[in-house]
Write an enzyme that holds these catalytic residues in place. Structure first.
Site, short mmCIF file in Angstrom:
data_model
loop_
_atom_site.label_atom_id
_atom_site.label_comp_id
_atom_site.label_asym_id
_atom_site.label_seq_id
_atom_site.Cartn_x
_atom_site.Cartn_y
_atom_site.Cartn_z
N TYR A 199 26.56 35.44 -20.77
CA TYR A 199 25.12 35.56 -20.52
C TYR A 199 24.78 37.02 -20.26
O TYR A 199 23.83 37.57 -20.83
CB TYR A 199 24.73 34.69 -19.32
CG TYR A 199 23.26 34.79 -18.94
CD1 TYR A 199 22.29 34.09 -19.66
CD2 TYR A 199 22.85 35.60 -17.88
CE1 TYR A 199 20.94 34.19 -19.33
CE2 TYR A 199 21.50 35.71 -17.54
CZ TYR A 199 20.55 35.01 -18.27
OH TYR A 199 19.22 35.12 -17.94
N ALA A 232 4.96 30.03 -18.38
CA ALA A 232 4.08 30.98 -17.68
C ALA A 232 3.48 31.99 -18.66
O ALA A 232 2.31 32.36 -18.55
CB ALA A 232 4.85 31.69 -16.56
N1 LIG Z 1 15.56 31.94 -14.29
C1 LIG Z 1 16.02 33.13 -14.00
O1 LIG Z 1 16.50 33.40 -12.90
C2 LIG Z 1 15.91 34.24 -15.02
C3 LIG Z 1 16.09 35.55 -14.56
C4 LIG Z 1 15.98 36.60 -15.48
C5 LIG Z 1 15.71 36.33 -16.81
N2 LIG Z 1 15.55 35.04 -17.20
C6 LIG Z 1 15.26 34.86 -18.61
O2 LIG Z 1 13.98 34.27 -18.75
C7 LIG Z 1 13.94 33.51 -19.95
C8 LIG Z 1 13.43 32.12 -19.65
O3 LIG Z 1 14.32 31.50 -18.75
P1 LIG Z 1 13.86 30.34 -17.77
O4 LIG Z 1 14.44 30.64 -16.46
O5 LIG Z 1 12.42 30.08 -17.90
O6 LIG Z 1 14.70 29.14 -18.42
P2 LIG Z 1 14.34 27.60 -18.58
O7 LIG Z 1 15.64 26.93 -18.82
O8 LIG Z 1 13.49 27.13 -17.46
O9 LIG Z 1 13.45 27.57 -19.91
C9 LIG Z 1 14.01 27.95 -21.14
C10 LIG Z 1 13.31 27.19 -22.25
O10 LIG Z 1 13.95 27.59 -23.48
C11 LIG Z 1 14.17 26.43 -24.25
N3 LIG Z 1 15.31 26.64 -25.14
C12 LIG Z 1 16.62 26.69 -24.80
N4 LIG Z 1 17.37 26.83 -25.89
C13 LIG Z 1 16.53 26.88 -26.94
C14 LIG Z 1 16.70 27.00 -28.33
N5 LIG Z 1 17.94 27.06 -28.87
N6 LIG Z 1 15.61 27.05 -29.14
C15 LIG Z 1 14.36 26.94 -28.61
N7 LIG Z 1 14.14 26.78 -27.29
C16 LIG Z 1 15.20 26.77 -26.47
C17 LIG Z 1 14.45 25.33 -23.24
O11 LIG Z 1 14.26 24.02 -23.81
C18 LIG Z 1 13.46 25.67 -22.15
O12 LIG Z 1 12.23 25.03 -22.37
C19 LIG Z 1 15.34 33.56 -20.53
O13 LIG Z 1 15.41 34.58 -21.50
C20 LIG Z 1 16.20 33.93 -19.34
O14 LIG Z 1 17.39 34.57 -19.70
C21 LIG Z 1 15.63 34.00 -16.36
C1 LIG Z 2 26.18 34.69 -9.28
C2 LIG Z 2 25.83 33.46 -10.05
C3 LIG Z 2 24.37 33.33 -10.27
C4 LIG Z 2 24.13 32.36 -11.37
C5 LIG Z 2 22.94 32.80 -12.07
C6 LIG Z 2 22.86 32.19 -13.41
C7 LIG Z 2 21.97 32.59 -14.24
C8 LIG Z 2 21.01 33.61 -13.87
C9 LIG Z 2 20.23 34.10 -14.78
C10 LIG Z 2 19.29 35.20 -14.43
O1 LIG Z 2 18.92 35.89 -15.62
C11 LIG Z 2 19.95 36.10 -13.46
C12 LIG Z 2 19.06 37.11 -12.99
C13 LIG Z 2 19.47 38.08 -12.19
C14 LIG Z 2 20.88 38.29 -11.74
C15 LIG Z 2 21.20 37.44 -10.56
C16 LIG Z 2 22.19 37.60 -9.79
C17 LIG Z 2 23.20 38.64 -9.91
C18 LIG Z 2 24.13 38.52 -8.80
C19 LIG Z 2 24.79 39.81 -8.59
C20 LIG Z 2 24.02 40.66 -7.67
O2 LIG Z 2 23.45 40.14 -6.72
O3 LIG Z 2 24.05 41.87 -7.86
#
Ligand SMILES: NC(=O)c1ccc[n+]([C@@H]2O[C@H](COP(=O)([O-])OP(=O)(O)OC[C@H]3O[C@@H](n4cnc5c(N)ncnc54)[C@H](O)[C@@H]3O)[C@@H](O)[C@H]2O)c1
Ligand SMILES: CCCCC/C=C\C=C\[C@H](O)C/C=C\C/C=C\CCCC(=O)O
Length: 260
Positions: free
Chosen positions: A150, A20
């Protein structure tokens, strides 16, 4: 900072939130180099986007951000190809509580290296400007109870980014570092990894994840990517923490050391 004709780097850009970011930056007129460890997916996305936005505007580099050699190598290739770097999104991360050392290596060490590499190249930019966006999570402000490592890496992103932003400002570098904390998004990160990797020794608490999913309060990656743009464009923004979740957007204030 005007986004037109700028050079942006996105790690973990092959899917999810990273994809995105890549797409929103292309739409705003930037050229984008994205790095990902998933080579087939990266190549496929590059081909799709090159067709849509023009072949010269997007490049894919296969690299693991936890590998010093691979990450440095990708950066060198990007600078050789585009000449310089204006914008850096440190986005790649995993949830793997089983192999927790790997989670720290990707989410923390990889993000620090990405920030330092970007600063190293950006400080030579002729316009003296550069913007770095580090991706944390609402988990970096509260916590995911079954994912302590994490959670710790996402807290580390917040602390590291605030401190380095202050250093950049006090050194008059002209470079800015801000943190983005998205809420839960329906991406591969949430859905694909197996229970054992996701929860490690806390696998018996899998139902907590179901509870989060049933709440259905997701935010869309495209909305998060759009929301991140003011952190790049607005040159008054440095050391900020922007939370965006299903309740909306909010700049988060954390305590400061008064003398600093
Ligand atoms: N999905 C959620 O709920 C959520 C919430 C809050 C924050 N985030 C954050 O957003 C970011 C993106 O997450 P997402 O949900 O799009 O995840 P995703 O798994 O959909 O995408 C992550 C991408 O990173 C790549 N990747 C993983 N390890 C890697 C490495 N060692 N080197 C290079 N590339 C690598 C993967 O191949 C993948 O394409 C992360 O920092 C995550 O912590 C996600
Ligand atoms: C509780 C297990 C959820 C598993 C989520 C795994 C990865 C999530 C990655 C995201 O970065 C999480 C983003 C926000 C936090 C989500 C939930 C917290 C739950 C606790 C709460 O609701 O306060």
């Amino acid at each position: 900072m005007d986004l037109k004709n700028k050079v942006a780097v996105v790690t973990g850009g092959a899917q999810g939130l990273g994809r995105a970011f890549v797409e929103v930056l292309l739409k705003q007129g930037s050229n984008v180099a994205f790095i990902d460890v998933n080579e087939p997916l990266g190549k496929e996305l590059k081909a799709t986007l090159a067709e849509e936005y023009g072949p010269g505007r997007v490049e894919f580099y296969a690299a693991d951000v936890s590998s010093k050699e691979e990450f440095i190598g990708a950066f060198k290739k990007i600078v050789d190809r585009f000449g310089h770097i204006d914008i850096m999104y440190n986005n790649a991360a995993v949830v793997n509580e089983n192999d927790w050392e790997k989670t720290i290596a990707i989410n923390m060490t990889g993000l620090v290296r990405g920030t330092y590499l970007a600063l190293q190249y950006m400080k030579d930019n002729p316009d003296g400007k550069g913007a770095i966006i580090n991706i944390s999570s609402t988990a970096g402000l509260c916590y995911v109870p079954t994912a302590p490592i994490y959670t710790a890496t996402k807290y580390a992103v917040v602390g590291f980014s605030r401190a380095i932003a202050a250093v950049a400002m006090k050194s008059n570098l002209g470079l800015r570092i801000n943190t983005l904390c998205p809420g839960v998004m329906k991406t591969n990160l949430l859905s694909s990894s197996n229970i054992e990797d996701h929860f490690g020794q806390f696998s018996q608490l899998e139902e907590l994840k179901e509870m989060v999913l049933e709440r259905n309060d997701f935010v869309k990656p495209e909305d998060v990517a759009m929301a991140s743009l003011p952190l790049v464009i607005d040159e008054s923004k440095n050391g900020k923490i922007l939370k965006i979740d299903a309740d909306g957007m909010e700049f988060i204030s954390l305590p400061e050391i008064p003398a600093m």
